[in-house]
Each structure stands twice: as structure tokens, then as C-alpha cells.
Design an enzyme around this catalytic site. Structure first.
Site, PDB file in Angstrom:
ATOM      1  N   ARG A 171       0.850  -1.199   0.000  1.00 53.83           N
ATOM      2  CA  ARG A 171       0.000   0.000   0.000  1.00 53.83           C
ATOM      3  C   ARG A 171       0.883   1.246   0.000  1.00 53.83           C
ATOM      4  O   ARG A 171       0.580   2.242  -0.634  1.00 53.83           O
ATOM      5  CB  ARG A 171      -0.933  -0.007   1.205  1.00 53.83           C
ATOM      6  CG  ARG A 171      -2.266  -0.706   0.972  1.00 53.83           C
ATOM      7  CD  ARG A 171      -2.126  -2.105   0.376  1.00 53.83           C
ATOM      8  NE  ARG A 171      -3.381  -2.754   0.080  1.00 53.83           N
ATOM      9  CZ  ARG A 171      -3.959  -3.687   0.839  1.00 53.83           C
ATOM     10  NH1 ARG A 171      -3.361  -4.112   1.948  1.00 53.83           N
ATOM     11  NH2 ARG A 171      -5.099  -4.216   0.491  1.00 53.83           N
ATOM     12  N   ASP A 200       0.350  -6.476  -3.636  1.00 57.44           N
ATOM     13  CA  ASP A 200      -1.077  -6.209  -3.469  1.00 57.44           C
ATOM     14  C   ASP A 200      -1.499  -5.303  -4.611  1.00 57.44           C
ATOM     15  O   ASP A 200      -0.713  -5.060  -5.539  1.00 57.44           O
ATOM     16  CB  ASP A 200      -1.372  -5.583  -2.092  1.00 57.44           C
ATOM     17  CG  ASP A 200      -2.740  -6.011  -1.556  1.00 57.44           C
ATOM     18  OD1 ASP A 200      -3.742  -5.704  -2.237  1.00 57.44           O
ATOM     19  OD2 ASP A 200      -2.809  -6.646  -0.487  1.00 57.44           O
ATOM     20  N   HIS A 274      -6.132  -9.480  -4.982  1.00 60.21           N
ATOM     21  CA  HIS A 274      -5.163  -8.445  -4.581  1.00 60.21           C
ATOM     22  C   HIS A 274      -4.017  -8.363  -5.590  1.00 60.21           C
ATOM     23  O   HIS A 274      -2.861  -8.127  -5.215  1.00 60.21           O
ATOM     24  CB  HIS A 274      -4.629  -8.726  -3.166  1.00 60.21           C
ATOM     25  CG  HIS A 274      -5.655  -8.492  -2.095  1.00 60.21           C
ATOM     26  ND1 HIS A 274      -5.940  -7.259  -1.583  1.00 60.21           N
ATOM     27  CD2 HIS A 274      -6.501  -9.350  -1.473  1.00 60.21           C
ATOM     28  CE1 HIS A 274      -6.901  -7.346  -0.675  1.00 60.21           C
ATOM     29  NE2 HIS A 274      -7.276  -8.618  -0.593  1.00 60.21           N
ATOM     30  N   ASP A 339      -6.782 -14.335   0.137  1.00 61.29           N
ATOM     31  CA  ASP A 339      -7.895 -13.646   0.797  1.00 61.29           C
ATOM     32  C   ASP A 339      -8.721 -12.816  -0.192  1.00 61.29           C
ATOM     33  O   ASP A 339      -8.220 -12.361  -1.212  1.00 61.29           O
ATOM     34  CB  ASP A 339      -7.376 -12.725   1.910  1.00 61.29           C
ATOM     35  CG  ASP A 339      -6.348 -11.718   1.390  1.00 61.29           C
ATOM     36  OD1 ASP A 339      -5.529 -12.092   0.525  1.00 61.29           O
ATOM     37  OD2 ASP A 339      -6.365 -10.554   1.830  1.00 61.29           O
ATOM     38  N   GLU A 340      -9.961 -12.661   0.189  1.00 58.90           N
ATOM     39  CA  GLU A 340     -10.866 -11.669  -0.403  1.00 58.90           C
ATOM     40  C   GLU A 340     -10.944 -11.707  -1.927  1.00 58.90           C
ATOM     41  O   GLU A 340     -10.996 -10.662  -2.568  1.00 58.90           O
ATOM     42  CB  GLU A 340     -10.452 -10.261   0.054  1.00 58.90           C
ATOM     43  CG  GLU A 340     -10.528 -10.087   1.564  1.00 58.90           C
ATOM     44  CD  GLU A 340     -10.110  -8.708   2.033  1.00 58.90           C
ATOM     45  OE1 GLU A 340     -10.848  -8.128   2.835  1.00 58.90           O
ATOM     46  OE2 GLU A 340      -9.038  -8.227   1.616  1.00 58.90           O
ATOM     47  N   TRP A 406      -7.597 -15.124  10.066  1.00 61.41           N
ATOM     48  CA  TRP A 406      -7.740 -13.672  10.269  1.00 61.41           C
ATOM     49  C   TRP A 406      -9.175 -13.253  10.518  1.00 61.41           C
ATOM     50  O   TRP A 406      -9.429 -12.290  11.212  1.00 61.41           O
ATOM     51  CB  TRP A 406      -7.128 -12.901   9.092  1.00 61.41           C
ATOM     52  CG  TRP A 406      -7.900 -12.921   7.799  1.00 61.41           C
ATOM     53  CD1 TRP A 406      -7.931 -13.915   6.880  1.00 61.41           C
ATOM     54  CD2 TRP A 406      -8.734 -11.873   7.271  1.00 61.41           C
ATOM     55  NE1 TRP A 406      -8.731 -13.571   5.808  1.00 61.41           N
ATOM     56  CE2 TRP A 406      -9.230 -12.313   6.018  1.00 61.41           C
ATOM     57  CE3 TRP A 406      -9.106 -10.607   7.718  1.00 61.41           C
ATOM     58  CZ2 TRP A 406     -10.083 -11.533   5.230  1.00 61.41           C
ATOM     59  CZ3 TRP A 406      -9.949  -9.828   6.927  1.00 61.41           C
ATOM     60  CH2 TRP A 406     -10.427 -10.297   5.707  1.00 61.41           C
ATOM     61  N   TYR A 431      -4.998  -7.020  14.628  1.00 61.52           N
ATOM     62  CA  TYR A 431      -4.868  -6.080  13.518  1.00 61.52           C
ATOM     63  C   TYR A 431      -4.359  -4.737  14.045  1.00 61.52           C
ATOM     64  O   TYR A 431      -5.107  -3.921  14.570  1.00 61.52           O
ATOM     65  CB  TYR A 431      -6.190  -5.970  12.753  1.00 61.52           C
ATOM     66  CG  TYR A 431      -6.227  -6.973  11.602  1.00 61.52           C
ATOM     67  CD1 TYR A 431      -5.744  -8.265  11.789  1.00 61.52           C
ATOM     68  CD2 TYR A 431      -6.676  -6.631  10.338  1.00 61.52           C
ATOM     69  CE1 TYR A 431      -5.724  -9.184  10.747  1.00 61.52           C
ATOM     70  CE2 TYR A 431      -6.665  -7.547   9.288  1.00 61.52           C
ATOM     71  CZ  TYR A 431      -6.188  -8.822   9.506  1.00 61.52           C
ATOM     72  OH  TYR A 431      -6.159  -9.728   8.469  1.00 61.52           O
ATOM     73  N   ASP A 433      -3.301  -2.310  12.406  1.00 65.11           N
ATOM     74  CA  ASP A 433      -3.677  -1.123  11.617  1.00 65.11           C
ATOM     75  C   ASP A 433      -4.950  -0.492  12.178  1.00 65.11           C
ATOM     76  O   ASP A 433      -5.272   0.646  11.846  1.00 65.11           O
ATOM     77  CB  ASP A 433      -3.875  -1.477  10.138  1.00 65.11           C
ATOM     78  CG  ASP A 433      -4.948  -2.536   9.917  1.00 65.11           C
ATOM     79  OD1 ASP A 433      -5.035  -3.480  10.728  1.00 65.11           O
ATOM     80  OD2 ASP A 433      -5.702  -2.428   8.929  1.00 65.11           O
TER      81      ASP A 433
HETATM   82  C1  ACM Z   1      -6.805  -9.693   5.180  1.00 64.68           C
HETATM   83  O1  ACM Z   1      -6.891  -8.878   6.111  1.00 64.68           O
HETATM   84  N1  ACM Z   1      -7.412  -9.432   4.021  1.00 64.68           N
HETATM   85  C2  ACM Z   1      -6.086 -10.932   5.307  1.00 64.68           C
END
Ligand code: ACM
Ligand code: ZN
Length: 619
Positions: A171, A200, A274, A339-340, A406, A431, A433
Site C-alpha cells: 500500500r 497487493d 489483490h 484472501d478476499e 484472520w 490487527y 492497523d
Molecule cells: C486480510 O486482512 N485481508 C487478510
């Protein structure tokens, strides 16, 4: 000697040029808390003449001792000599002749007597951790004279073998020196896994010689400053100037730097989603094959960021990419993300649909599972194990895959029940962040996670065989972390909390007892110029409705011993203002905001909090 006489005596000695001892720290201030630590009477006087002693002819121990000497020099300004053989009044590093099963690979014993200091362990890693403990017994101050290290006996070893921190460098790109600085801080608190989120949507950060566009194109986005996600879209013809990447030489340098400090790097190349940066470089990797831009956090969303699973050429490319990665990172694991994934992209893709038919896959989750299993085979062919986010469980987990849980604890529970290893990294505790203090000050993030909450984390869920839980990890995602000072701020002190969860025995846990030990690290952060959050001194503020229908304000401090002062008239509160007595406060008619600050022992410790009632009502 009474206090006055002692002061005068000290002043006379200073004026006479005689060195004055500096008081050491107590074993009661250590983080993470050791398995056993006893304070004893007396102190060892560390002076510029104290030697660090290692056995002759052992290169590994010598390296640990040299690193300790360098760490000590940055703490006290005194560089001690490292010598082989025997001397008295020294700091001795020794390997046990007979291995202690209790201390295993990472444990150590540390003995401080008036005559000398000994660190002993079965393995160099244990000596290194013993040295980190010893450093915490030495005050973080430039020492002109001798430093008194209080006598103590410590015997210590970790609860978990995976004690990780993850840094997202996609990022925002962080330099090689910043990454080393991150590792420097990690090891002081006995972390041993650095999970490096290298790719990412916002940038591909690792040089892959066979596919140079991954970095010549994929490492660069347009430059924006402000609030991530709200930036104006790319202008036509606008140059992509923001970003950076690590050359393979950079990577090798950091891998060695980490290994010297007993840190294993787990590199992550996040696929199949990602992957906007990779697709910006090689558009044929997506289902639609359309050109996309490396995402800069603009308000027009992210382009197609999922790899096509039907495209056989993608597996050829990934074989080469993971091959180069495997040759750079000596650790046993490679993280493949997982992920995602927005699997909708695969729905309308003829190649993906053909793959589903050919492989008899019932749904898109199984298509992702097929993808992960193929990557698992690629990694196995390079001698590596696959680890991925808990989505890799969906549609069937790949053989031997390890799950990083996660989205809560369930991923790890399911993995362990199926006989797979898991690493705990749930958003609810790990997390980093997420904001740790008052949102009005700390501003942008996806969530909220106070240090105190992390202290409640138990990595082994009830009913799960603990042998499947390798450990845990804090994650520093960087959408809202645009510079390295902010990385440090978000990481510390919460990573202190997590270090204790991952290293120390569960039975000794007490938040109230932990807090002063955590605070004892703050002068160390100051001395090392590490940015850290002081959010523990700021209370949470909430508006509640009372029985009579009125709005009241409630403060919830995170630690004991704080005095909270407040005003409703838009003036700076101080210790002469109204003091919170623990009872909900009635808001005066006509007031619309509250200003508050915390004090301890008559001195301000918190930051000025200014919050409107409208905002409190929205919470
Ligand atoms: C994640 O926070 N997408 C692993
Ligand atoms: Zn496709």
C-alpha cells in the site's frame, strides 16, 4: 548517608571527574515476562572495561556477542570488547554442554551476580534472547561511568514458536533501512517471524528477473496525499511516480539481516486476488485481459484484481515467480495470500468455466481451492510449504497447507480439526492497523483495537489441540499508514502486548501488572527514536442515555491511576478543571462539545481530546 549527603557526595565526585554509577532496571520490568525471574541482592557494575566473553572458535556465538555489543553501544554509548576465552568481571555467553530440554531451541538462562553475568542456552537463538533480556536490565541512557545491573536469575523460553509481525509494503513502499529498523524493534521483544506482504493492488515490491514489468510497471502508481480511498482518479497521461521495490540483492541483504537476528522471513505474494499491480504489468493474467492501473487508493475503486484460473499460462508464470521467490527466501514457508477474492470475475470467463468443467468443480470456491492446490504443488516442487489466509479452507484445503486465521478464530479451529497447522491472526486481537485510541485524534482506519483488548487474546481456542497452533501474529496493513513513523506508532506499544501473549506463560497474565512493564519500555522507544502511541493515557469517551432520557458522558480509561479533567465551555482543561468522578456526566444546557485531558500524579499524560456531541451520538 541521608539523601542530601548522598547528593552532595555525588556532585563532588562528578566535579572531581569520578564516574558515577547509573542505576539499572529490575527484572520486574521485563517484556515479555520471563517464565522465571528472581531479583537478588547487589548489582554488577558494567563499565567501559567490562569484556564480553565467548568460547574460542565458535563463529555463531561470536556473531550473537558482536550483535549484543552493538545493541548495547546504541543503548549506552559504550562499545565493549568481545574476547574469546576466560576473564572475570565479564558478560559471558555459553552454550550448555548438556542440552536442557526445558530451554529447547530458544530458551536461555541469565545470571547476574556482583562478579559477572552469564547467559547460557542450548542454541545461539537462546543466547540472543538472553541478550535481549539483559539489554532490558540496562537503563537506556548514555553511560559515562559504570552502570549498575541488579543481580538476578532468569530462566526463560517461549510458549509459541511462531511469534510474528506482518508489514504491508504494498500500500506504501518502505525502504530497506526502514524494514531493517522494523526488524530491530521486533527482536528486542523476541519476535521471530517477519511476514512480508510484498504484493497487493497498490504495488508489486519484489524484483522477479523473469518478469521485469512486475516492478517496472507494477511497483508504481500515481502519487496522492491525503485520505486513502478518497483520492481523485488518475488523470489521463499522468505519470506513475509513487512506489518502489526491492531488488533481489536488497532482498538477500534483508534476509541475512533478519537471519542474523533469528528472524525468519515469510514472503507473501498475494494471489489469486489483490493482484491489480501484477495485472497492470501483465493484463493477460486477468479473465478480461484488460489494461488496469496500479491502484493509488483513488475514489474510483480498484480495477480487475483477480487472476484467471482457466489460463494455463498463469500457472507457468506463477511457477517461475514462486521459483525465484523460493530461491531468495530460505525459510520453509511461502505465503500465497488467498484472501478476499471476488470470484464473480470467474463466473463470466469462458476459460474459468471450462476449467470448472474439466476438473469437475461444483462452485467458485472449489475453483479457488483448485488454484491453491496447484500453487501448493508448485511450492512443494521448490521445497516450500504453503501458508495462506483462512479463505484457503473454502472449497477444500490443499494438502499440508497451513492456515493463517484472520476472520476470527474459526479458520484455525477448522484447520486444526482437519489436521492442519494454523497461525492465529484474528482482526479482533491482532490487527495493528486498527486504531488504538480516540478516533478523533487517530483518524483513519478500518477498526478499533485497544492494547488492553490484545492482552485478553488467547491463541489456543478451547477444544483445539494446541500442537496445531504454531503461534500468532500482529498485522500492520498500510492503507491508512502512509509513512514509516506511522508504522511505528501503530505497532508500538501494542506489539509489546502481543509479544507477551506469544512468549510468556498464560498463567501469569495480569493487565494491571503488565502496564508498568509496558511503560518501562517507553524511555527505550524514546532513546531509539521509535515513534509509539501514548493512547493508553487517553480514555474512551461515549454518550449514554440516562433513565430520565438525558444524555450523559462516560469516560472509560484503559489503565488505572489516571485523573480525567474536562470542560464544556471550549477552553483547555487542566488539573484545575472539573474532574471526572466515575459517574456519568450531565451535559450543561447549550453545550455542544466536551474537551478532556488526563493527568497522572499532577502531570498531564494524555492528549487534548475535543469531541462534539453530534459525533458522540453517531458512535
Ligand atoms: C486480510 O486482512 N485481508 C487478510
Ligand atoms: Zn478466467
Amino acid at each position: 548517608m541521608n539523601r542530601f549527603v548522598r547528593l552532595v557526595a555525588c556532585l563532588c565526585l562528578i566535579l572531581a571527574g569520578v564516574e558515577v554509577p547509573v542505576a539499572g532496571q529490575n527484572v520486574k520490568n521485563l517484556v515479555p515476562q520471563p517464565v522465571e525471574a528472581k531479583s537478588l541482592a547487589g548489582a554488577f557494575q558494567l563499565t567501559a572495561k567490562t569484556k564480553i566473553v565467548v568460547p574460542a572458535g565458535n563463529k555463531d556465538i561470536r556473531e550473537v556477542a558482536d550483535l549484543f555489543a552493538a545493541q548495547l553501544a546504541s543503548l549506552t554509548g559504550q562499545k565493549l570488547e568481545v574476547v574469546a576465552g576466560k576473564t572475570t568481571q565479564a558478560i559471558a555467553f555459553k552454550l550448555n554442554n548438556q542440552a536442557s530440554s526445558r530451554l529447547a531451541n530458544e530458551g536461555y538462562s541469565l545470571t547476574v551476580t556482583t562478579q559477572g553475568i552469564t547467559i547460557s542456552a542450548n542454541k545461539p537463538a537462546g543466547l540472543f534472547y538472553g541478550a535481549q533480556t539483559l539489554l532490558q536490565l540496562i537503563p537506556p541512557a548514555k553511560a559515562k561511568g559504570s552502570v549498575a545491573i541488579a543481580c538476578a536469575n532468569v530462566s526463560d523460553y517461549p510458549r509459541f514458536k511462531w511469534r510474528g509481525l506482518m508489514l504491508d509494503v504494498s500500500r506504501h513502499f518502505f525502504s530497506k533501512d526502514e524494514v531493517k529498523r522494523f526488524i530491530d524493534q521486533m527482536v528486542k521483544y523476541k519476535y521471530n517471524v517477519f511476514h512480508w506482504h510484498l504484493t497487493d493492488d497498490n504495488g508489486w515490491r519484489v524484483e522477479i528477473k523473469s518478469f521485469p514489468k512486475l516492478t517496472s510497471v507494477g511497483a508504481w502508481s500515481v502519487s496522492r496525499t491525503g485520505r486513502y480511498g478518497s483520492f481523485e482518479p488518475e488523470q489521463s497521461g499522468e505519470a506513475a511516480t509513487y512506489g518502489g521495490f526491492y531488488t533481489q540483492d536488497d532482498i538477500r541483504e534483508i534476509v541475512k539481516y533478519a537471519a542474523d537476528r533469528f528472524v525468519t522471513i515469510v514472503p507473501e505474494v498475494d494471489v489469486p486476488a489483490h493482484s491489480c499491480a501484477a495485472i497492470a504489468a501483465y493484463p493477460e493474467m486477468s479473465c478480461a485481459g484488460k489494461q488496469v492501473k496500479v491502484s493509488a487508493g483513488t475514489n474510483n475503486g480498484i480495477g480487475e484484481n483477480v487472476l484467471c484460473v482457466g489460463n494455463e499460462n498463469n500457472f507457468k508464470m506463477l511457477d517461475v515467480i514462486f521459483g525465484e521467490l523460493a530461491s531468495l527466501f530460505p525459510g520453509e514457508y511461502i505465503h500465497i495470500g488467498g484472501d478476499e477474492a471476488n470470484r464473480e470475475f470467474w463466473k463470466n470467463c469462458p476459460k474459468c468455466q471450462q476449467r470448472m468443467k474439466d476438473e469437475n468443480l461444483k462452485d467458485l470456491a472449489q475453483l479457488q481451492s483448485y488454484f491453491t492446490q496447484r500453487i501448493g504443488k508448485i511450492l512443494a516442487s521448490k521445497g516450500k510449504k504453503l501458508i495462506g489466509w483462512d479463505e484457503i479452507l473454502e472449497g477444500g484445503i490443499a494438502p499440508d497447507a497451513t492456515v493463517m486465521s484472520w476472520r476470527g478464530l474459526d479458520g484455525a479451529i477448522a484447520a486444526a480439526k482437519a489436521g492442519h497447522h494454523a497461525v492465529m491472526s484474528p482482526t479482533s486481537f491482532c490487527y495493528l492497523d486498527y486504531l488504538q485510541g480516540e478516533k478523533n485524534i487517530e483518524r483513519n482506519s478500518f477498526g478499533f483495537l485497544r492494547a488492553k483488548r490484545i492482552y485478553e487474546f488467547e491463541p489456543v481456542p478451547q477444544g483445539v489441540d494446541s500442537s496445531y497452533i504454531l503461534g500468532g501474529q500482529g498485522n500492520v496493513w498500510c492503507e491508512f499508514i502512509p509513512n514509516f513513523r506511522r508504522v511505528e506508532y501503530m505497532t508500538w506499544p501494542r506489539a509489546l502486548v502481543l509479544s507477551e501473549i506469544l512468549w510468556s506463560p498464560k498463567k501469569n497474565r495480569s493487565w494491571d501488572e503488565f502496564v508498568p512493564r509496558m511503560e518501562a519500555q517507553f524511555p527505550r522507544f524514546d532513546q531509539a527514536e521509535v515513534n509509539y502511541a501514548t493512547s493508553i493515557y487517553d480514555p474512551e469517551i461515549a454518550m449514554v442515555k440516562s433513565a430520565d432520557g438525558d444524555s450523559r458522558i462516560v469516560f472509560t480509561p484503559e489503565i488505572k491511576g489516571l485523573d480525567i479533567y474536562y470542560t464544556f465551555d471550549c477552553t483547555f482543561p487542566d488539573k484545575f478543571s472539573a474532574k471526572y468522578d466515575g459517574q456519568p456526566i450531565k451535559t450543561p444546557k447549550g453545550s455542544s462539545e466536551i474537551w478532556a485531558i488526563t493527568y497522572r500524579d499532577g502531570k498531564p499524560v494524555g492528549r487534548l481530546l475535543v469531541i462534539t456531541f453530534d459525533e458522540l451520538k453517531r458512535r
